[in-house]
Write a protein that holds these residues in place. Structure first.
Motif, PDB file in Angstrom:
ATOM      1  N   VAL A 204       0.853  -1.187   0.000  1.00  0.00           N
ATOM      2  CA  VAL A 204       0.000   0.000   0.000  1.00  0.00           C
ATOM      3  C   VAL A 204       0.891   1.241   0.000  1.00  0.00           C
ATOM      4  CG1 VAL A 204      -1.802   1.276   1.199  1.00  0.00           C
ATOM      5  CG2 VAL A 204      -1.814  -1.226   1.246  1.00  0.00           C
ATOM      6  N   ASP A 205       0.778   2.018  -1.044  1.00  0.00           N
ATOM      7  CA  ASP A 205       1.548   3.267  -1.157  1.00  0.00           C
ATOM      8  C   ASP A 205       0.665   4.395  -0.624  1.00  0.00           C
ATOM      9  OD1 ASP A 205       3.424   5.142  -1.730  1.00  0.00           O
ATOM     10  OD2 ASP A 205       3.315   4.946  -3.915  1.00  0.00           O
ATOM     11  N   ARG A 206       0.912   4.844   0.613  1.00  0.00           N
ATOM     12  CA  ARG A 206       0.025   5.775   1.306  1.00  0.00           C
ATOM     13  C   ARG A 206       0.343   7.233   0.938  1.00  0.00           C
ATOM     14  NH1 ARG A 206      -0.310   4.174   7.516  1.00  0.00           N
ATOM     15  NH2 ARG A 206      -2.024   5.669   7.404  1.00  0.00           N
ATOM     16  N   GLN A 207       0.099   7.551  -0.313  1.00  0.00           N
ATOM     17  CA  GLN A 207       0.237   8.910  -0.801  1.00  0.00           C
ATOM     18  C   GLN A 207      -1.063   9.676  -0.541  1.00  0.00           C
ATOM     19  OE1 GLN A 207       3.234   9.966  -2.052  1.00  0.00           O
ATOM     20  NE2 GLN A 207       3.967   7.914  -1.570  1.00  0.00           N
ATOM     21  N   ILE A 208      -1.135  10.956  -0.960  1.00  0.00           N
ATOM     22  CA  ILE A 208      -2.385  11.709  -0.843  1.00  0.00           C
ATOM     23  C   ILE A 208      -3.490  10.981  -1.596  1.00  0.00           C
ATOM     24  CG2 ILE A 208      -3.539  13.880  -1.411  1.00  0.00           C
ATOM     25  CD1 ILE A 208      -0.884  15.295  -0.923  1.00  0.00           C
ATOM     26  N   THR A 209      -3.145  10.436  -2.755  1.00  0.00           N
ATOM     27  CA  THR A 209      -4.039   9.520  -3.472  1.00  0.00           C
ATOM     28  C   THR A 209      -3.428   8.133  -3.336  1.00  0.00           C
ATOM     29  OG1 THR A 209      -4.653  11.255  -5.055  1.00  0.00           O
ATOM     30  CG2 THR A 209      -5.165   8.993  -5.672  1.00  0.00           C
ATOM     31  N   PRO A 210      -3.826   7.356  -2.311  1.00  0.00           N
ATOM     32  CA  PRO A 210      -3.159   6.080  -2.038  1.00  0.00           C
ATOM     33  C   PRO A 210      -3.474   5.023  -3.090  1.00  0.00           C
ATOM     34  CG  PRO A 210      -5.041   6.380  -0.573  1.00  0.00           C
ATOM     35  CD  PRO A 210      -4.883   7.653  -1.328  1.00  0.00           C
ATOM     36  N   THR A 211      -2.520   4.126  -3.292  1.00  0.00           N
ATOM     37  CA  THR A 211      -2.676   3.064  -4.277  1.00  0.00           C
ATOM     38  C   THR A 211      -2.300   1.711  -3.676  1.00  0.00           C
ATOM     39  OG1 THR A 211      -0.422   3.399  -5.128  1.00  0.00           O
ATOM     40  CG2 THR A 211      -2.218   4.596  -6.236  1.00  0.00           C
ATOM     41  N   ILE A 212      -2.802   0.650  -4.313  1.00  0.00           N
ATOM     42  CA  ILE A 212      -2.448  -0.729  -3.967  1.00  0.00           C
ATOM     43  C   ILE A 212      -1.612  -1.286  -5.115  1.00  0.00           C
ATOM     44  CG2 ILE A 212      -3.317  -2.989  -3.263  1.00  0.00           C
ATOM     45  CD1 ILE A 212      -6.093  -1.631  -2.945  1.00  0.00           C
ATOM     46  N   ASN A 213      -0.462  -1.833  -4.791  1.00  0.00           N
ATOM     47  CA  ASN A 213       0.379  -2.487  -5.787  1.00  0.00           C
ATOM     48  C   ASN A 213       0.390  -3.983  -5.498  1.00  0.00           C
ATOM     49  OD1 ASN A 213       2.111  -0.076  -7.177  1.00  0.00           O
ATOM     50  ND2 ASN A 213       1.640   0.381  -5.053  1.00  0.00           N
ATOM     51  N   VAL A 214      -0.007  -4.802  -6.470  1.00  0.00           N
ATOM     52  CA  VAL A 214      -0.061  -6.248  -6.254  1.00  0.00           C
ATOM     53  C   VAL A 214       1.066  -6.944  -7.018  1.00  0.00           C
ATOM     54  CG1 VAL A 214      -2.544  -6.236  -5.866  1.00  0.00           C
ATOM     55  CG2 VAL A 214      -1.677  -6.610  -8.186  1.00  0.00           C
TER      56      VAL A 214
END
Length: 306
Positions: A204-214
């Motif tokens: 989980v990349d917890r940026q301002i717009t967070p993303t999930i990398n699988v």
């Protein structure tokens, strides 16, 4: 004596503010008093997010994974077009005017949660503009943008708590397989990030717009990521709004707001009000926990046969 038999006691924003001022030995006299108190109330909610798990903000979400796509928004992100006909999952769409790009991860037919002509997409590179034409890189299908992506749902995500990969969703052979969360460094050091198979790990990349990398990158469009997400507490906007908290936290909220206001208006009371707030928060947080059986099994590795 008869009881009320009611359980609907609930304070609105204005009543919390009034209670907090009274605890500070003050009265609301100006519009500025209300404005500064509401600002403190929303800052208090940010503090609660930093203190740990607020269980009532947990939601279970589903995310359709697309073949060849490894990065997804942590939440719902969509692009509404005049017609979704002809577009395909996994292809990249490009804005004709803005040059913005995003990958389609689901179409309306594959997700009953989305309205017709809604393309579920990854986080765009660039900014799509209303009425521009978007074109699919594989299908060459094109359509005009009706509604640009709204990032509010994704940016309200605080963290992902747990996740599974679901296969054959909605059938008698539905199967959930757990996936392991890894750190940024562990994900960075995966040498074969483009390997395609059923995902077994996520970051989980917890940026301002967070993303999930699988990882591995999905090798088909048949996988669904089912995950528990913790979101932000909803803002205090209008003074007549009720708040997004369970009744167990009512005393904690009143105490916390009084403490925050005392820093600005009654500093002589701050130590006492801070102590009350911390006590109320600990009591509420201790109650807001998951109750489950605890099983302890001794390890046989510590025993030797003589």
């Amino acid at each position: 004596m008869a009881t009320s038999a009611s359980t609907d006691f609930e304070l609105d924003v204005a009543e919390y503010i009034e209670e907090a001022y009274e605890r500070c030995g003050l009265m609301i006299r100006t519009g500025h008093d209300l404005k500064t108190a509401k600002r403190s109330l929303n800052l208090l909610f940010a503090d609660w997010a930093n203190r740990g798990l607020n269980r009532w903000t947990m939601t279970q979400e589903t995310l359709n994974l697309a073949k060849g796509v490894s990065e997804y928004p942590l939440g719902t992100l969509s692009l509404v077009v005049a017609s979704s006909s002809g577009f395909s999952v996994g292809e990249t769409v490009t804005g004709g005017t803005s040059g913005a790009t995003a990958t389609i991860t689901a179409l309306p037919a594959a997700s009953a949660d989305f309205a017709a002509n809604t393309l579920v997409i990854t986080v765009p590179v660039g900014t799509f503009t209303a009425s521009e034409t978007v074109t699919g890189g594989t299908s060459a299908a094109s359509s005009s943008v009706s509604v640009v992506p709204d990032f509010q749902d994704v940016q309200s995500s605080i963290d992902l708590l747990s996740a599974v990969i679901r296969q054959d969703a909605g059938t008698s052979t539905q199967n959930d397989v757990s996936v392991t969360r890894v750190s940024r460094n562990e994900f960075l050091n995966i040498p074969s990030k483009l390997d395609q198979s059923r995902p077994t790990q996520y970051y989980v990349d917890r940026q301002i717009t967070p993303t999930i990398n699988v990882w591995q990158t999905p090798d088909s469009n048949d996988y669904v990521l089912v995950y528990d997400r913790m979101r932000r507490i909803y803002d205090a906007d209008a003074f007549t709004d009720t708040l997004d908290i369970p009744f167990r936290f009512y005393p904690c909220l009143a105490a916390g707001l009084a403490y925050y206001l005392s820093i600005k208006m009654s500093p002589q009371l701050t130590p006492m009000l801070k102590g009350m707030y911390e006590e109320e928060f600990k009591r509420a947080a201790d109650e807001d926990r998951d109750r489950s059986s605890l099983n302890i099994t001794p390890s046989s590795s510590y025993y030797t046969t003589i």
